[in-house]
Design an enzyme around this catalytic site. Sequence first.
Site, PDB file in Angstrom:
ATOM      1  N   HIS A  20     111.119  38.510  58.245  1.00 39.63           N
ATOM      2  CA  HIS A  20     111.850  37.293  58.580  1.00 39.63           C
ATOM      3  C   HIS A  20     113.295  37.574  58.980  1.00 39.63           C
ATOM      4  O   HIS A  20     113.899  36.783  59.695  1.00 39.63           O
ATOM      5  CB  HIS A  20     111.812  36.302  57.405  1.00 39.63           C
ATOM      6  CG  HIS A  20     110.564  35.491  57.378  1.00 39.63           C
ATOM      7  ND1 HIS A  20     110.497  34.198  57.846  1.00 39.63           N
ATOM      8  CD2 HIS A  20     109.311  35.800  56.973  1.00 39.63           C
ATOM      9  CE1 HIS A  20     109.267  33.743  57.724  1.00 39.63           C
ATOM     10  NE2 HIS A  20     108.521  34.700  57.201  1.00 39.63           N
ATOM     11  N   ASP A 114     116.527  30.341  58.982  1.00 40.63           N
ATOM     12  CA  ASP A 114     115.083  30.514  59.022  1.00 40.63           C
ATOM     13  C   ASP A 114     114.495  29.191  58.512  1.00 40.63           C
ATOM     14  O   ASP A 114     115.042  28.586  57.582  1.00 40.63           O
ATOM     15  CB  ASP A 114     114.698  31.662  58.077  1.00 40.63           C
ATOM     16  CG  ASP A 114     113.244  32.071  58.223  1.00 40.63           C
ATOM     17  OD1 ASP A 114     112.999  33.194  58.668  1.00 40.63           O
ATOM     18  OD2 ASP A 114     112.340  31.262  57.888  1.00 40.63           O
ATOM     19  N   HIS A 145     102.158  22.600  59.017  1.00 39.60           N
ATOM     20  CA  HIS A 145     103.151  22.249  57.996  1.00 39.60           C
ATOM     21  C   HIS A 145     103.668  20.825  58.203  1.00 39.60           C
ATOM     22  O   HIS A 145     103.845  20.076  57.253  1.00 39.60           O
ATOM     23  CB  HIS A 145     104.301  23.253  58.010  1.00 39.60           C
ATOM     24  CG  HIS A 145     103.842  24.660  57.743  1.00 39.60           C
ATOM     25  ND1 HIS A 145     103.283  25.030  56.535  1.00 39.60           N
ATOM     26  CD2 HIS A 145     103.795  25.756  58.528  1.00 39.60           C
ATOM     27  CE1 HIS A 145     102.939  26.307  56.596  1.00 39.60           C
ATOM     28  NE2 HIS A 145     103.236  26.769  57.798  1.00 39.60           N
ATOM     29  N   THR A 275     103.589  44.256  57.538  1.00 36.89           N
ATOM     30  CA  THR A 275     104.378  44.667  56.378  1.00 36.89           C
ATOM     31  C   THR A 275     103.930  44.057  55.056  1.00 36.89           C
ATOM     32  O   THR A 275     104.383  44.487  54.006  1.00 36.89           O
ATOM     33  CB  THR A 275     105.861  44.304  56.592  1.00 36.89           C
ATOM     34  OG1 THR A 275     105.973  42.876  56.670  1.00 36.89           O
ATOM     35  CG2 THR A 275     106.416  44.925  57.866  1.00 36.89           C
ATOM     36  N   ALA A 328     105.448  53.278  62.646  1.00 36.53           N
ATOM     37  CA  ALA A 328     105.494  53.617  64.072  1.00 36.53           C
ATOM     38  C   ALA A 328     106.587  52.781  64.736  1.00 36.53           C
ATOM     39  O   ALA A 328     106.827  51.655  64.314  1.00 36.53           O
ATOM     40  CB  ALA A 328     104.149  53.305  64.722  1.00 36.53           C
ATOM     41  N   HIS A 345      96.593  42.734  62.407  1.00 34.47           N
ATOM     42  CA  HIS A 345      96.401  41.591  61.498  1.00 34.47           C
ATOM     43  C   HIS A 345      96.888  40.295  62.139  1.00 34.47           C
ATOM     44  O   HIS A 345      96.765  39.235  61.545  1.00 34.47           O
ATOM     45  CB  HIS A 345      97.150  41.845  60.198  1.00 34.47           C
ATOM     46  CG  HIS A 345      98.658  41.785  60.349  1.00 34.47           C
ATOM     47  ND1 HIS A 345      99.328  42.414  61.372  1.00 34.47           N
ATOM     48  CD2 HIS A 345      99.612  41.164  59.620  1.00 34.47           C
ATOM     49  CE1 HIS A 345     100.636  42.179  61.249  1.00 34.47           C
ATOM     50  NE2 HIS A 345     100.833  41.422  60.204  1.00 34.47           N
ATOM     51  N   ASN A 349     105.027  38.386  65.022  1.00 35.06           N
ATOM     52  CA  ASN A 349     105.900  39.341  65.722  1.00 35.06           C
ATOM     53  C   ASN A 349     105.070  40.410  66.418  1.00 35.06           C
ATOM     54  O   ASN A 349     105.298  40.726  67.590  1.00 35.06           O
ATOM     55  CB  ASN A 349     106.886  39.990  64.749  1.00 35.06           C
ATOM     56  CG  ASN A 349     107.833  38.963  64.150  1.00 35.06           C
ATOM     57  OD1 ASN A 349     108.660  38.403  64.845  1.00 35.06           O
ATOM     58  ND2 ASN A 349     107.676  38.691  62.867  1.00 35.06           N
ATOM     59  N   GLU A 353     104.758  41.127  70.456  1.00 37.58           N
ATOM     60  CA  GLU A 353     105.066  42.466  70.980  1.00 37.58           C
ATOM     61  C   GLU A 353     103.899  43.014  71.791  1.00 37.58           C
ATOM     62  O   GLU A 353     104.085  43.628  72.844  1.00 37.58           O
ATOM     63  CB  GLU A 353     105.408  43.409  69.814  1.00 37.58           C
ATOM     64  CG  GLU A 353     106.752  43.067  69.157  1.00 37.58           C
ATOM     65  CD  GLU A 353     106.932  43.626  67.744  1.00 37.58           C
ATOM     66  OE1 GLU A 353     107.935  43.284  67.110  1.00 37.58           O
ATOM     67  OE2 GLU A 353     106.056  44.387  67.275  1.00 37.58           O
ATOM     68  N   ALA A 368      97.700  33.717  55.816  1.00 34.37           N
ATOM     69  CA  ALA A 368      98.758  32.883  56.414  1.00 34.37           C
ATOM     70  C   ALA A 368      98.362  32.393  57.817  1.00 34.37           C
ATOM     71  O   ALA A 368      97.225  31.982  58.021  1.00 34.37           O
ATOM     72  CB  ALA A 368     100.092  33.627  56.406  1.00 34.37           C
TER      73      ALA A 368
HETATM   74  C1  U2F Z   1     104.449  38.227  58.275  1.00 36.66           C
HETATM   75  O1  U2F Z   1     103.997  39.291  59.065  1.00 36.66           O
HETATM   76  P1  U2F Z   1     104.255  40.841  58.990  1.00 36.66           P
HETATM   77  O2  U2F Z   1     105.603  41.164  58.517  1.00 36.66           O
HETATM   78  O3  U2F Z   1     103.153  41.545  58.309  1.00 36.66           O
HETATM   79  O4  U2F Z   1     103.979  41.242  60.510  1.00 36.66           O
HETATM   80  P2  U2F Z   1     104.597  40.928  61.922  1.00 36.66           P
HETATM   81  O5  U2F Z   1     105.059  39.547  62.132  1.00 36.66           O
HETATM   82  O6  U2F Z   1     103.529  41.385  62.806  1.00 36.66           O
HETATM   83  O7  U2F Z   1     105.851  41.874  62.006  1.00 36.66           O
HETATM   84  C2  U2F Z   1     105.793  43.228  61.725  1.00 36.66           C
HETATM   85  C3  U2F Z   1     106.995  43.881  62.394  1.00 36.66           C
HETATM   86  O8  U2F Z   1     107.126  45.208  61.916  1.00 36.66           O
HETATM   87  C4  U2F Z   1     107.153  46.118  62.999  1.00 36.66           C
HETATM   88  C5  U2F Z   1     106.501  45.399  64.163  1.00 36.66           C
HETATM   89  C6  U2F Z   1     106.855  43.941  63.900  1.00 36.66           C
HETATM   90  O9  U2F Z   1     108.088  43.607  64.511  1.00 36.66           O
HETATM   91  O10 U2F Z   1     106.998  45.904  65.373  1.00 36.66           O
HETATM   92  N1  U2F Z   1     106.400  47.349  62.656  1.00 36.66           N
HETATM   93  C7  U2F Z   1     106.840  48.544  63.149  1.00 36.66           C
HETATM   94  O11 U2F Z   1     107.830  48.613  63.875  1.00 36.66           O
HETATM   95  N2  U2F Z   1     106.158  49.689  62.810  1.00 36.66           N
HETATM   96  C8  U2F Z   1     105.048  49.675  62.021  1.00 36.66           C
HETATM   97  O12 U2F Z   1     104.503  50.750  61.802  1.00 36.66           O
HETATM   98  C9  U2F Z   1     104.582  48.431  61.542  1.00 36.66           C
HETATM   99  C10 U2F Z   1     105.286  47.279  61.876  1.00 36.66           C
HETATM  100  C11 U2F Z   1     103.245  37.360  57.957  1.00 36.66           C
HETATM  101  F1  U2F Z   1     102.350  38.083  57.217  1.00 36.66           F
HETATM  102  C12 U2F Z   1     102.621  36.854  59.250  1.00 36.66           C
HETATM  103  O13 U2F Z   1     101.516  36.061  58.938  1.00 36.66           O
HETATM  104  C13 U2F Z   1     103.637  36.098  60.072  1.00 36.66           C
HETATM  105  O14 U2F Z   1     103.088  35.727  61.312  1.00 36.66           O
HETATM  106  C14 U2F Z   1     104.866  36.965  60.278  1.00 36.66           C
HETATM  107  C15 U2F Z   1     105.971  36.236  61.024  1.00 36.66           C
HETATM  108  O15 U2F Z   1     106.485  35.180  60.257  1.00 36.66           O
HETATM  109  O16 U2F Z   1     105.382  37.444  59.036  1.00 36.66           O
END
Ligand code: U2F
Length: 447
Positions: A20, A114, A145, A275, A328, A345, A349, A353, A368
Amino acid sequence: SSSPPPPQHVALFAFPFGTHVAPLHALARALASAAPEAIFSFISTPETFTPLPQTSGNLRLIPFEGGMLDAGSSAGVLDRIGKFLAAAPEKIGAAVKTAKANAGGVPVSCVVSDAFMWMAESTAEEMRVPWIALFSAFTLSILTHIHTDDLRSHFGIEEEAMAAHADEPLDFIPGLAAMRVRDLPEGIIHGGTNTNFSVHLRRMGQRLPRAAAVVLPTLAAFEQDLFVYGKLNLPLLIGPLNLLSPTTPISDKEHCLPWLDSYASSSVAYVAFGTVAFLPPAELAELAHGLEDSGVPFLWSIKKDLRSGLPDGFEERTRLRGKLVSWAPQVPVLSHPAVGVFVSHCGWNSTLESISAGVVMLCKPIFADQRMVARAMEEMLGVGRYFDDVITREGFVTAVDGIMRGIDGKRMRERVKKVREKTVEAMLPGGRLSENFNVLVELVRGR
Ligand code: U2F
């Protein structure tokens, strides 16, 4: 002679968990360079500052006082979130004062937060300045929501409601026609409607219509249905933040990019689950078997502590065409010509990308908003395949094969290029996403 008016001072409040902080900081960078005369105070917990790209000049970092409240180092993330949110109103008030002092006494003239930090609205109201929210999860999931109570009265709540209605469409809510009850995030009608966090998100849905504007980073494909955001004052759909404020250089400590260089165009599967989401151990093992059986080269971002769940000997057997890394540089990895599919997943974000790099997706949502994203990629945009069942090695091989070698994959690749192009075009001067960003800039400038 009268003295010039003080500069505008924008305070931005991050939600310091998961992915976030980075999106709000990306928005702050874009705004700070578009409004160089204004001051931007970016407020979050100190440990979240470390991974952010360096900035200077009119964008300052201000830590929340007291940092992260100590919820005990062994506390789970939900406990830490709960503690943080309980203290947030007080922390926001204190941070506004710090930001002002830090800016030589220039008062805060606009609050951006946020969406999960909707309590900032009260602070903005007390100061009689506008509140703008950034909703950085999946664009259409904001509707679940805003309409939580409508969905609950329509379907009922808890697991009985889910069991009885799982496959029904959400077509009575404008914008959600392609979605089914089973695609809903947890906490809307099922999966704990009374947890602290669900209550927090329901209140967010009630509060967002009071925002002067709600900013939604998204693809041009989701812009056409603007009327669906009817309850919001000013929905501002802007482009993907990775395109709006690209970060360079990005470090590649585990040498992903040189490794990709030795593979043919569109031949590699990039695998990453973000993450916060984890595959159940049985599915993790099946996914590994599937990758092995498929023969497809793969780059897998998987933390070391999860690797004990991989099948015995997996790393050795796949060493010649598989690479495991703890992290990565995802944006440049997705832009590398060797990458042919993203096994994801479907965090929003990651999805932005992937699509903005023109990479099709094999979607394995976990929780989620991720099921809604998977559904949108398959049903609405046709740029992904929604892996709806439990992963089995055979099922995975078939799915990857279809994307890498089948006619479906070819069509998906053609479509993803179009979805990408439309988004890039809409972000050019005069384009709709670009115009929305300009409206936002004028708003924070107090015009
Ligand atoms: C929550 O999602 P996450 O944090 O699990 O995942 P993303 O929204 O996909 O964001 C992961 C970010 O971490 C980066 C990647 C994304 O910008 O480029 N990254 C990376 O650089 N290298 C790696 O090896 C792994 C990840 C939530 F779980 C989701 O449901 C939501 O949609 C999201 C947004 O609110 O937040």
